[in-house]
Scaffold this active site. Structure first.
Site, short mmCIF file in Angstrom:
data_model
loop_
_atom_site.label_atom_id
_atom_site.label_comp_id
_atom_site.label_asym_id
_atom_site.label_seq_id
_atom_site.Cartn_x
_atom_site.Cartn_y
_atom_site.Cartn_z
CE1 TYR A 145 9.08 -101.02 87.60
CE2 TYR A 145 8.41 -102.93 88.89
CZ TYR A 145 9.37 -102.01 88.53
OH TYR A 145 10.61 -102.07 89.09
CE LYS A 195 17.37 -89.70 78.86
NZ LYS A 195 18.76 -89.28 79.16
CG ASP A 227 21.01 -88.67 81.81
OD1 ASP A 227 20.25 -87.81 82.31
OD2 ASP A 227 21.45 -88.57 80.64
CG ASP A 251 13.27 -101.22 90.79
OD1 ASP A 251 13.36 -101.62 91.96
OD2 ASP A 251 13.64 -101.90 89.81
CG ASP A 255 18.36 -101.89 94.05
OD1 ASP A 255 17.34 -101.75 94.77
OD2 ASP A 255 18.72 -103.01 93.61
C1 IPM Z 1 11.44 -103.46 94.55
C2 IPM Z 1 11.67 -104.72 93.78
C3 IPM Z 1 10.44 -105.05 92.96
C4 IPM Z 1 10.23 -103.90 91.98
C5 IPM Z 1 10.49 -106.39 92.23
C6 IPM Z 1 10.72 -107.54 93.17
C7 IPM Z 1 9.23 -106.64 91.43
O1 IPM Z 1 12.82 -104.61 93.01
O2 IPM Z 1 10.46 -103.38 95.31
O3 IPM Z 1 12.25 -102.54 94.45
O4 IPM Z 1 10.85 -103.86 90.93
O5 IPM Z 1 9.43 -103.03 92.30
MG MG Z 2 13.95 -102.86 93.41
#
Ligand code: IPM
Ligand code: MG
Length: 361
Positions: A145, A195, A227, A251, A255
């Site tokens: 990032y 990794k 993985d 990140d 999700d």
């Molecule tokens: C998160 C989001 C952010 C990230 C984006 C919006 C930049 O996906 O906070 O998980 O990737 O950190």
């Molecule tokens: Mg995210």
């Protein structure tokens, strides 16, 4: 009443303002219960700030945040701003990255708990997700990032682009220490995800985490490749307590983890640095497709308000009161559209917030 805590509210774009308003109401009710005064200051960030001021994060917004006790953040981004140049200050996401970096918020706590009444909502079989209670500690100010070089350029054979993954030992150590400290407050297990079979940064990561582990003989430390972890997270999520990992892996994996809890809209996060200042936001994005309709799930934002009370204001009782209220409302069967099951009439954002405020009383 004691001195009021200063909260900067940054609703952002899309469903950000809706879920942040819901969270602010719940936060107010919970703070009121314990006689805690809260002072709010709002500002524009993300696409909203690009439209108003020409940049996603103004320097004065960052300064304002530095003087706050905590920041309640919604979400940023939307199709309107998608064509902005990558990595430029007119990209909505740069506001969030600028805040994380500018405030030194290197540890992102993302708790994943499966509420008993959400077991039926999950896409996974009940026995796979019952009693899941893990906490992902995502490194937040390093890795792909932020490392340089990071750019897109033209070569004689066409375009090329580069992102850089860089980690220093101190950057790894401070987030690892945070993970081990948190493990002591929980079930005493840390799983570090990397990794290391491919990446040099991961080999350093593993070495540094192993070094920190020696200072915490009471905490069990294991290492897993990302993985394999992505698979184990669905196969036996109950096995994990603290999971510590670098920025991009964290990140992606959170999700994925949100599907254990039922929906992306359920998960909160706390971004912390060395002190008590923290930024609190749901892990979901701005969801432009449902923005302005009043149907977004505010639970991720509301649980983020609970984390704000816990980590920045040291109000554990008020934090737990919110978490219990959310649980009670879910047990009563109230569902926003994203977590409603067949034929159930979904509640809107405001109705969900109202019910949680009521449950607090
Ligand atoms: C998160 C989001 C952010 C990230 C984006 C919006 C930049 O996906 O906070 O998980 O990737 O950190
Ligand atoms: Mg995210």
């Amino acid at each position: 009443m004691a001195l009021a805590a200063r909260i900067v509210v940054l609703p952002g774009d899309g469903i950000g303002p809706e879920v942040t308003e819901a969270a602010r109401r719940v936060l107010d009710a919970a703070a009121g219960r314990v006689g805690l005064g809260l002072d709010y200051v709002s500002d524009l960030v993300g696409g909203a700030a690009v439209d108003a001021y020409g940049v996603a994060l103004r320097p004065q917004t960052l300064r304002l945040c530095k003087t706050a006790d905590a920041i309640l953040f919604g979400a940023v981004g939307g199709p309107k701003w998608d064509d902005a140049a990558p990595n430029s200050t007119v990209r909505p996401g740069s506001a969030l990255l600028g805040l994380r970096k500018g405030l030194g918020l290197f540890a992102n706590l993302r708790p994943v708990r499966v509420d008993p009444s959400m077991v039926a909502v999950s896409a996974l079989r009940p026995e796979r997700i019952q009693d899941v209670d893990l906490l992902v500690v995502r490194e937040l100010t390093g890795g792909l990032y932020f490392s340089r070089p990071k750019r897109r350029y033209v070569t004689p054979r066409g375009e090329a682009a580069v992102d850089t993954m860089r980690y220093s030992a101190p950057e790894i150590e401070r987030v690892a220490v945070r993970a081990f400290e948190l493990a002591r407050m929980r079930r005493g297990r840390v799983c570090s995800v990397d990794k290391a079979n491919v990446l040099e940064t991961s080999r350093l990561w593993r070495a540094v985490v192993s070094g920190v582990a020696l200072r915490y003989p009471d905490v069990t430390c294991t290492h897993m490749l990302v993985d394999a972890f992505a698979m184990e997270l669905l196969r036996r999520p109950q096995a994990f307590d603290i999971v510590v990992t670098e920025n991009l892996f964290g990140d992606i994996l959170t999700d994925e983890a949100s599907m254990l809890a039922g929906a992306l809209g359920m998960l909160p996060s706390a971004s912390l640095g060395a002190g008590t200042l923290g930024l609190y936001e749901p892990i979901h994005g701005s969801a432009p497709d449902i923005a302005g309709k009043g149907i977004a799930n505010p639970i991720g934002a509301i649980l983020s308000a609970a984390l704000l009370l816990r980590w920045s204001l040291n109000q554990e009782d008020a934090a737990q009161a919110i978490e219990r209220a959310v649980s009670r409302v879910l047990a009563a069967g109230l569902r926003t559209a994203d977590i409603a099951t067949d034929g159930q009439a979904p509640a809107g954002t405001a109705a969900m917030a109202d019910a949680i405020v009521d449950a607090l009383r």
